[in-house]
Design an enzyme around this catalytic site. Structure first.
Site, PDB file in Angstrom:
ATOM      1  N   ALA A  12       0.832  -1.201   0.000  1.00 23.02           N
ATOM      2  CA  ALA A  12       0.000   0.000   0.000  1.00 23.02           C
ATOM      3  C   ALA A  12       0.863   1.246   0.000  1.00 23.02           C
ATOM      4  O   ALA A  12       2.087   1.162  -0.114  1.00 23.02           O
ATOM      5  CB  ALA A  12      -0.916  -0.023   1.210  1.00 23.02           C
ATOM      6  N   ASN A  13       0.266   2.408   0.133  1.00 17.97           N
ATOM      7  CA  ASN A  13       1.018   3.667   0.218  1.00 17.97           C
ATOM      8  C   ASN A  13       0.353   4.586   1.232  1.00 17.97           C
ATOM      9  O   ASN A  13      -0.682   4.237   1.799  1.00 17.97           O
ATOM     10  CB  ASN A  13       1.130   4.311  -1.170  1.00 17.97           C
ATOM     11  CG  ASN A  13      -0.222   4.670  -1.740  1.00 17.97           C
ATOM     12  OD1 ASN A  13      -0.906   5.552  -1.234  1.00 17.97           O
ATOM     13  ND2 ASN A  13      -0.627   3.952  -2.786  1.00 17.97           N
ATOM     14  N   HIS A  14       0.935   5.764   1.444  1.00 23.39           N
ATOM     15  CA  HIS A  14       0.484   6.638   2.529  1.00 23.39           C
ATOM     16  C   HIS A  14      -0.698   7.539   2.190  1.00 23.39           C
ATOM     17  O   HIS A  14      -1.060   8.403   2.983  1.00 23.39           O
ATOM     18  CB  HIS A  14       1.638   7.504   3.009  1.00 23.39           C
ATOM     19  CG  HIS A  14       2.624   6.762   3.850  1.00 23.39           C
ATOM     20  ND1 HIS A  14       2.285   6.195   5.048  1.00 23.39           N
ATOM     21  CD2 HIS A  14       3.938   6.481   3.650  1.00 23.39           C
ATOM     22  CE1 HIS A  14       3.343   5.606   5.567  1.00 23.39           C
ATOM     23  NE2 HIS A  14       4.360   5.749   4.729  1.00 23.39           N
ATOM     24  N   SER A  15      -1.289   7.388   1.018  1.00 21.47           N
ATOM     25  CA  SER A  15      -2.405   8.274   0.673  1.00 21.47           C
ATOM     26  C   SER A  15      -3.576   8.093   1.641  1.00 21.47           C
ATOM     27  O   SER A  15      -3.988   6.973   1.935  1.00 21.47           O
ATOM     28  CB  SER A  15      -2.885   7.971  -0.750  1.00 21.47           C
ATOM     29  OG  SER A  15      -4.085   8.665  -1.002  1.00 21.47           O
TER      30      SER A  15
END
Ligand code: CTP
Ligand code: CA
Length: 225
Positions: free
Chosen positions: A33-36
């Site tokens: 995943a990512n930090h968005s």
């Protein structure tokens, strides 16, 4: 402050917004995943709705509530987001790709939980499709296409390259190194660039930033009339 000069300047316009960070499955218990946080995209959906637009929000997982009066379509992976966006793209007046779409997915998703047998584990990844670039290829006359560029360095240069490479009308360039702006934060600080102009927006909450992005979109729609 939600409503600026022309209160319902997007009345009758169909606006598609993507938001959130996609999740790519590794095995039945894990994902990449990512930090968005999704806040910027949700703010854009809310602001567009407030200006009279007919808003569809295609969202990767977030902790946010559905903005009132919008249609919400929930997706998880980049491939699912691609599919949903393609279902809508030909009907939209404005498309805003605020989502942080994974650039890579796991080549072979494990059916069973991966066990920690070895000291080192290598995951094989493959590229996902670039949704914004595809939208740029399919762009209808008068359709306005907005992308984001999240960068840690060479912000304006990379943003300009993305504007051209993806055939977007606007790129919202976002320096993600600031502690209280960008990913997860309530505030943002961006520069909105088009082939003709560059506008630096001072730090503000994401709803205010959304309003100013839509002001630029509105100008383009006026010019194209
Ligand atoms: N984007 C997309 N599909 C992808 C990856 C990105 O539509 N598979 C969109 C994003 O939603 C954003 C824009 O492309 O509007 C730029 O995303 P960004 O991650 O900044 O750039 P990339 O083109 O992915 O290049 P890189 O990550 O290498 O900087
Ligand atoms: Ca990327």
């Amino acid at each position: 402050y939600l409503l600026t000069k022309n209160q319902v300047d997007l009345a009758g316009k169909k606006v598609l917004v993507t938001a959130g960070g996609t999740k790519e499955t590794i095995d039945p218990v894990r994902f990449l995943a990512n930090h968005s946080s999704g806040k910027m995209g949700y703010a854009l959906a809310r602001a567009a709705r407030a200006r009279g637009a007919d808003v569809t929000l295609i969202s990767a997982p977030t902790n946010l509530n559905q903005p009132k009066g919008t249609e919400l379509i929930e997706v998880t992976t980049a491939a699912e987001m691609y599919q949903e966006v393609m279902n809508y793209q030909s009907e939209e007046d404005i498309i805003i790709m605020a989502a942080a779409v994974a650039d890579y997915r796991i080549s072979e998703v494990a059916t069973n939980k991966i066990k920690k047998n070895d000291e080192k584990l290598e995951l094989k990844l493959e590229r996902t499709k670039d949704i914004l670039a595809k939208l740029g290829q399919l762009k209808q006359p008068k359709q306005v296409l907005v992308g984001f560029a999240a960068e840690t360095n060479n912000l304006l240069q990379y943003a300009k390259e993305k504007l051209e490479a993806k055939n977007a009308d606007l790129i919202v360039a976002n320096d993600i190194t600031g502690a209280d702006i960008g990913f997860g934060a309530s505030d943002n600080q961006v520069t909105i660039i088009s082939t003709k102009s560059k506008r630096k927006i001072p730090q503000a909450n994401k709803l205010k930033i959304a309003t100013q992005i839509l002001d630029e979109v509105s100008k383009l729609l006026e010019e194209e009339k």
